[in-house]
Enzyme design. Sequence first.
Site, PDB file in Angstrom:
ATOM      1  N   LYS A   1     -18.215  20.858   7.122  1.00 16.82           N
ATOM      2  CA  LYS A   1     -17.943  19.420   7.070  1.00 16.82           C
ATOM      3  C   LYS A   1     -18.637  18.752   8.247  1.00 16.82           C
ATOM      4  O   LYS A   1     -18.381  19.096   9.403  1.00 16.82           O
ATOM      5  CB  LYS A   1     -16.434  19.184   7.127  1.00 16.82           C
TER       6      LYS A   1
ATOM      7  N   LYS B   1     -19.537  19.213   2.701  1.00 17.41           N
ATOM      8  CA  LYS B   1     -19.210  17.789   2.662  1.00 17.41           C
ATOM      9  C   LYS B   1     -19.944  17.063   3.761  1.00 17.41           C
ATOM     10  O   LYS B   1     -19.932  17.568   4.888  1.00 17.41           O
ATOM     11  CB  LYS B   1     -17.695  17.658   2.856  1.00 17.41           C
TER      12      LYS B   1
HETATM   13  C1  PBG Z   1      -9.983  14.021   6.691  1.00 15.04           C
HETATM   14  C2  PBG Z   1     -10.837  13.685   5.512  1.00 15.04           C
HETATM   15  C3  PBG Z   1     -11.860  12.729   5.475  1.00 15.04           C
HETATM   16  C4  PBG Z   1     -12.392  12.762   4.193  1.00 15.04           C
HETATM   17  C5  PBG Z   1     -11.680  13.708   3.489  1.00 15.04           C
HETATM   18  N1  PBG Z   1     -10.754  14.293   4.330  1.00 15.04           N
HETATM   19  C6  PBG Z   1     -12.267  11.736   6.478  1.00 15.04           C
HETATM   20  C7  PBG Z   1     -12.820  12.146   7.756  1.00 15.04           C
HETATM   21  O1  PBG Z   1     -13.048  13.319   8.035  1.00 15.04           O
HETATM   22  O2  PBG Z   1     -13.039  11.248   8.554  1.00 15.04           O
HETATM   23  C8  PBG Z   1     -13.513  11.895   3.720  1.00 15.04           C
HETATM   24  C9  PBG Z   1     -13.676  11.792   2.250  1.00 15.04           C
HETATM   25  C10 PBG Z   1     -14.557  10.678   1.818  1.00 15.04           C
HETATM   26  O3  PBG Z   1     -15.246  10.000   2.621  1.00 15.04           O
HETATM   27  O4  PBG Z   1     -14.596  10.441   0.601  1.00 15.04           O
HETATM   28  N2  PBG Z   1      -8.656  14.213   6.295  1.00 15.04           N
END
Ligand code: PBG
Length: 343
Positions: free
Chosen positions: A215, A268
Amino acid sequence: MQSPSPHEIRRCYSGRVFPTERPRRLRRSSAIRSLVRETSLAPSDLVLPLFFNEVLDAPRPVSTMPGVSQLPVAAAAEQARLCRSLGLGGVILFGLPRTKDASGSSAYDPSGPVPRAVAAMKDAAPDLLVITDVCVDEYTEHGHCGILKPGPRGDLEVDNDATLEVLAKAALVHAAAGADVVAPSDMMDGRVGAIRRALDGEGHEGTAILSYAVKYASSFYGPFREAADCAPKFGDRAGYQMDPANTREALREARLDEEEGADLLMVKPALPYLDVITRVRAASPLPLGAYNVSGEYAMIKAASAAGMIDEKRAVLELLTSIRRAGADFILTYHAVDAARWLG
Ligand code: PBG
């Protein structure tokens, strides 16, 4: 996905070229195009993210994500039936709690929005796959994905090991409510192992872990932070999410999560990281997901609202590209539209 073998290269260039070789023969009709299509896309490849807000009585549209709303928990059963009837691969749930605190304690409240929505969805559509996002950023008042502690110079930093306990408690509550899969998205080191041990210790050895293994610290999460009300109140997430410049590190993260007991991996965001999807696909036998995130969705919505692109064609093309790069399944806010278009 793979570079051609020396044999394939020789075959292509051994003199059997135009006018003998005519690749267009395989594009002449939709029948032959569908016979030779290398990548498939089906509703069952798609997972829909849903936001359940404990304080709502009616859906509240997310202004940055046209077509997406925060939902009241009372809408969960109907959503489950809709997703099931469309043949989606599953749903992933995020929660917006009534109260937030420094340690995100409502993340493991058994009567919080996620456990209640899970139970209602599994009652309404028992064979719909229900995944829960496990993180504390929606539950902490500071908006970071972990518990804070003073760092060496007095500034605050995320306490990795203290956060593991909260994540494990949240995963347990989700599993007890009936979640099929728990998906930690926090990027703390060791969280897959901590969650696996906690689940197994309480008799939830059948609950799978989908790790947001790779991520990145991405600008494309902007709209989500409104949807889930989780923007960090200070600083950013670069101290725990990955540097967009790195791919060898992605392989390391994937390997560690696999060793800790992850059942499924995820990359991601998706579109700016198709090369990473391909590399993780080649490096691990685990099923691989990709998250087509909020900013990627918002761009498509904005461009199509402005008449710049054909939304349906753009969405099906980009979802196919994520599959072609090597993802087995895709988390996407386009899931309902795409499932209808795919019929
Ligand atoms: C954190 C989380 C995020 C997303 C999913 N889980 C946000 C982040 O890490 O700031 C982002 C998903 C998206 O942008 O569609 N719990």
